[in-house]
Scaffold this motif. Structure first.
Motif, PDB file in Angstrom:
ATOM      1  N   ASP A   1       0.858  -1.179   0.000  1.00 31.27           N
ATOM      2  CA  ASP A   1       0.000   0.000   0.000  1.00 31.27           C
ATOM      3  C   ASP A   1       0.899   1.236   0.000  1.00 31.27           C
ATOM      4  OD1 ASP A   1      -1.834   2.042   0.390  1.00 31.27           O
ATOM      5  OD2 ASP A   1      -2.834   1.089   2.079  1.00 31.27           O
ATOM      6  N   PRO A   2       0.999   1.937  -1.102  1.00 33.28           N
ATOM      7  CA  PRO A   2       1.910   3.088  -1.158  1.00 33.28           C
ATOM      8  C   PRO A   2       1.470   4.284  -0.302  1.00 33.28           C
ATOM      9  CG  PRO A   2       0.712   2.855  -3.219  1.00 33.28           C
ATOM     10  CD  PRO A   2       0.371   1.653  -2.383  1.00 33.28           C
ATOM     11  N   ILE A   3       0.207   4.369   0.047  1.00 41.35           N
ATOM     12  CA  ILE A   3      -0.284   5.543   0.780  1.00 41.35           C
ATOM     13  C   ILE A   3       0.382   5.687   2.151  1.00 41.35           C
ATOM     14  CG2 ILE A   3      -2.324   6.648   1.811  1.00 41.35           C
ATOM     15  CD1 ILE A   3      -3.890   5.542  -0.648  1.00 41.35           C
ATOM     16  N   PRO A   4       0.413   4.646   3.016  1.00 40.00           N
ATOM     17  CA  PRO A   4       1.097   4.847   4.304  1.00 40.00           C
ATOM     18  C   PRO A   4       2.592   5.116   4.144  1.00 40.00           C
ATOM     19  CG  PRO A   4       0.118   2.638   4.195  1.00 40.00           C
ATOM     20  CD  PRO A   4      -0.252   3.359   2.937  1.00 40.00           C
ATOM     21  N   LEU A   5       3.208   4.538   3.132  1.00 42.83           N
ATOM     22  CA  LEU A   5       4.626   4.810   2.882  1.00 42.83           C
ATOM     23  C   LEU A   5       4.814   6.277   2.512  1.00 42.83           C
ATOM     24  CD1 LEU A   5       7.590   4.115   2.454  1.00 42.83           C
ATOM     25  CD2 LEU A   5       6.988   3.411   0.125  1.00 42.83           C
ATOM     26  N   HIS A   6       4.011   6.786   1.595  1.00 42.65           N
ATOM     27  CA  HIS A   6       4.139   8.185   1.186  1.00 42.65           C
ATOM     28  C   HIS A   6       3.871   9.122   2.354  1.00 42.65           C
ATOM     29  CE1 HIS A   6       3.390   6.918  -3.244  1.00 42.65           C
ATOM     30  NE2 HIS A   6       4.637   6.752  -2.886  1.00 42.65           N
ATOM     31  N   THR A   7       2.907   8.786   3.185  1.00 41.83           N
ATOM     32  CA  THR A   7       2.623   9.605   4.376  1.00 41.83           C
ATOM     33  C   THR A   7       3.837   9.635   5.297  1.00 41.83           C
ATOM     34  OG1 THR A   7       0.268   9.066   4.216  1.00 41.83           O
ATOM     35  CG2 THR A   7       1.061   9.885   6.341  1.00 41.83           C
ATOM     36  N   PHE A   8       4.447   8.473   5.510  1.00 40.10           N
ATOM     37  CA  PHE A   8       5.644   8.388   6.351  1.00 40.10           C
ATOM     38  C   PHE A   8       6.775   9.207   5.741  1.00 40.10           C
ATOM     39  CE2 PHE A   8       9.588   6.666   7.932  1.00 40.10           C
ATOM     40  CZ  PHE A   8       9.326   6.417   9.270  1.00 40.10           C
ATOM     41  N   LEU A   9       7.007   9.038   4.454  1.00 41.38           N
ATOM     42  CA  LEU A   9       8.086   9.769   3.787  1.00 41.38           C
ATOM     43  C   LEU A   9       7.851  11.274   3.831  1.00 41.38           C
ATOM     44  CD1 LEU A   9       8.734   7.459   0.705  1.00 41.38           C
ATOM     45  CD2 LEU A   9      10.163   7.705   2.759  1.00 41.38           C
ATOM     46  N   ASP A  10       6.611  11.698   3.616  1.00 38.34           N
ATOM     47  CA  ASP A  10       6.302  13.128   3.675  1.00 38.34           C
ATOM     48  C   ASP A  10       6.642  13.704   5.050  1.00 38.34           C
ATOM     49  OD1 ASP A  10       5.411  13.150   1.056  1.00 38.34           O
ATOM     50  OD2 ASP A  10       3.270  13.084   1.592  1.00 38.34           O
ATOM     51  N   ALA A  11       6.383  12.925   6.091  1.00 39.16           N
ATOM     52  CA  ALA A  11       6.623  13.403   7.458  1.00 39.16           C
ATOM     53  C   ALA A  11       8.096  13.335   7.857  1.00 39.16           C
ATOM     54  CB  ALA A  11       5.778  12.587   8.444  1.00 39.16           C
ATOM     55  N   HIS A  12       8.840  12.383   7.295  1.00 41.56           N
ATOM     56  CA  HIS A  12      10.180  12.114   7.836  1.00 41.56           C
ATOM     57  C   HIS A  12      11.329  12.181   6.840  1.00 41.56           C
ATOM     58  CE1 HIS A  12       8.318  10.891  11.567  1.00 41.56           C
ATOM     59  NE2 HIS A  12       7.530  10.062  10.907  1.00 41.56           N
ATOM     60  N   CYS A  13      11.081  12.390   5.563  1.00 48.12           N
ATOM     61  CA  CYS A  13      12.159  12.256   4.565  1.00 48.12           C
ATOM     62  C   CYS A  13      13.326  13.188   4.821  1.00 48.12           C
ATOM     63  CB  CYS A  13      11.629  12.410   3.153  1.00 48.12           C
ATOM     64  SG  CYS A  13      11.026  14.053   2.744  1.00 48.12           S
ATOM     65  N   THR A  14      13.086  14.334   5.427  1.00 47.94           N
ATOM     66  CA  THR A  14      14.189  15.279   5.651  1.00 47.94           C
ATOM     67  C   THR A  14      15.099  14.861   6.805  1.00 47.94           C
ATOM     68  OG1 THR A  14      12.825  16.682   7.060  1.00 47.94           O
ATOM     69  CG2 THR A  14      12.901  17.231   4.700  1.00 47.94           C
ATOM     70  N   THR A  15      14.620  13.950   7.641  1.00 50.25           N
ATOM     71  CA  THR A  15      15.431  13.517   8.772  1.00 50.25           C
ATOM     72  C   THR A  15      15.841  12.039   8.680  1.00 50.25           C
ATOM     73  OG1 THR A  15      13.451  13.007  10.080  1.00 50.25           O
ATOM     74  CG2 THR A  15      14.430  15.205  10.358  1.00 50.25           C
ATOM     75  N   MET A  16      15.417  11.380   7.626  1.00 50.20           N
ATOM     76  CA  MET A  16      15.743   9.951   7.482  1.00 50.20           C
ATOM     77  C   MET A  16      17.193   9.777   7.072  1.00 50.20           C
ATOM     78  SD  MET A  16      12.325   8.514   5.563  1.00 50.20           S
ATOM     79  CE  MET A  16      12.929   6.848   5.373  1.00 50.20           C
ATOM     80  N   PRO A  17      17.878   8.821   7.688  1.00 45.48           N
ATOM     81  CA  PRO A  17      19.249   8.533   7.253  1.00 45.48           C
ATOM     82  C   PRO A  17      19.252   8.030   5.814  1.00 45.48           C
ATOM     83  CG  PRO A  17      18.745   7.429   9.343  1.00 45.48           C
ATOM     84  CD  PRO A  17      17.465   8.000   8.818  1.00 45.48           C
ATOM     85  N   ARG A  18      20.316   8.338   5.091  1.00 46.03           N
ATOM     86  CA  ARG A  18      20.434   7.967   3.684  1.00 46.03           C
ATOM     87  C   ARG A  18      20.227   6.460   3.474  1.00 46.03           C
ATOM     88  NH1 ARG A  18      24.312   5.559   1.322  1.00 46.03           N
ATOM     89  NH2 ARG A  18      25.724   5.872   3.067  1.00 46.03           N
ATOM     90  N   THR A  19      20.789   5.647   4.373  1.00 45.31           N
ATOM     91  CA  THR A  19      20.692   4.195   4.228  1.00 45.31           C
ATOM     92  C   THR A  19      19.244   3.726   4.331  1.00 45.31           C
ATOM     93  OG1 THR A  19      22.837   4.077   5.286  1.00 45.31           O
ATOM     94  CG2 THR A  19      21.668   2.012   5.020  1.00 45.31           C
ATOM     95  N   MET A  20      18.436   4.422   5.108  1.00 44.27           N
ATOM     96  CA  MET A  20      17.029   4.039   5.249  1.00 44.27           C
ATOM     97  C   MET A  20      16.284   4.287   3.943  1.00 44.27           C
ATOM     98  SD  MET A  20      14.248   5.338   8.100  1.00 44.27           S
ATOM     99  CE  MET A  20      15.211   4.900   9.522  1.00 44.27           C
ATOM    100  N   LEU A  21      16.724   5.242   3.188  1.00 45.92           N
ATOM    101  CA  LEU A  21      16.069   5.585   1.919  1.00 45.92           C
ATOM    102  C   LEU A  21      16.562   4.744   0.756  1.00 45.92           C
ATOM    103  CD1 LEU A  21      16.161   9.451   2.295  1.00 45.92           C
ATOM    104  CD2 LEU A  21      14.088   8.044   2.237  1.00 45.92           C
ATOM    105  N   ALA A  22      17.697   4.111   0.922  1.00 47.20           N
ATOM    106  CA  ALA A  22      18.315   3.348  -0.193  1.00 47.20           C
ATOM    107  C   ALA A  22      17.584   2.057  -0.484  1.00 47.20           C
ATOM    108  CB  ALA A  22      19.771   3.064   0.120  1.00 47.20           C
TER     109      ALA A  22
END
Length: 157
Positions: free
Chosen positions: A136-157
């Motif tokens: 389900d991409p919706i909860p992922l996008h919600t999480f990313l919208d809230a946290h992408c600026t503070t997420m470690p690079r490895t978490m995004l890879a």
């Protein structure tokens, strides 16, 4: 011959990684017939589940499966642990929930561990986020919208 719980616990104490790997696989195989006993043994000896592959091979199929229909407070306690492996168990166990379309605890633990200093935690949380996004991409996008600026690079890879 089928492994016994006592033997699996004994093997988990080995100094050899490959023997401990066999032990966690045995615990996974024993879980369906003795879930409470295997879960308790796993938690009691989890300091020997001390490598990413040992955690990944066992946490979803022992801890996650056991907590699927139970209180999950234990995962938050493990996530607060000083032990890298306890924190990884907490995150990786949520794979069972994710596979059952239950994302709340995985997302909460990923948020809780955003500031973790360990790369192996970043990789684990990133993996769980990808698994959520596949379903389900919706909860992922919600999480990313809230946290992408503070997420470690490895978490995004």
């Amino acid at each position: 011959a089928k492994p016994s719980l006592d033997l699996a616990v004994e093997l988990l104490g080995s100094k050899w990684h490959e023997v401990r790997y066999f032990a966690v696989v045995a615990l996974v195989e024993l879980y369906p017939k003795s879930p409470d006993e295997v879960f308790d043994a796993y938690l009691a000896h989890r300091e020997r589940v001390n490598s990413w592959d040992l955690v990944d091979a066992s946490a979803p199929r022992v801890v996650g499966k056991h907590l699927l229909e139970r209180d999950r407070q234990l995962l938050y306690e493990l996530a607060d642990s000083a032990s890298l492996w306890d924190r990884r168990i907490a995150v990786i166990a949520t794979l069972t929930f994710i596979r059952n379309e239950d994302f709340d605890d995985a997302l909460a633990l990923c948020a809780k561990l955003l500031a973790d200093e360990q790369d192996l935690i970043h990789k684990a949380t990133g993996w769980m986020l990808r698994e959520i996004g596949k379903r389900d991409p919706i909860p992922l996008h919600t999480f990313l919208d809230a946290h992408c600026t503070t997420m470690p690079r490895t978490m995004l890879a």
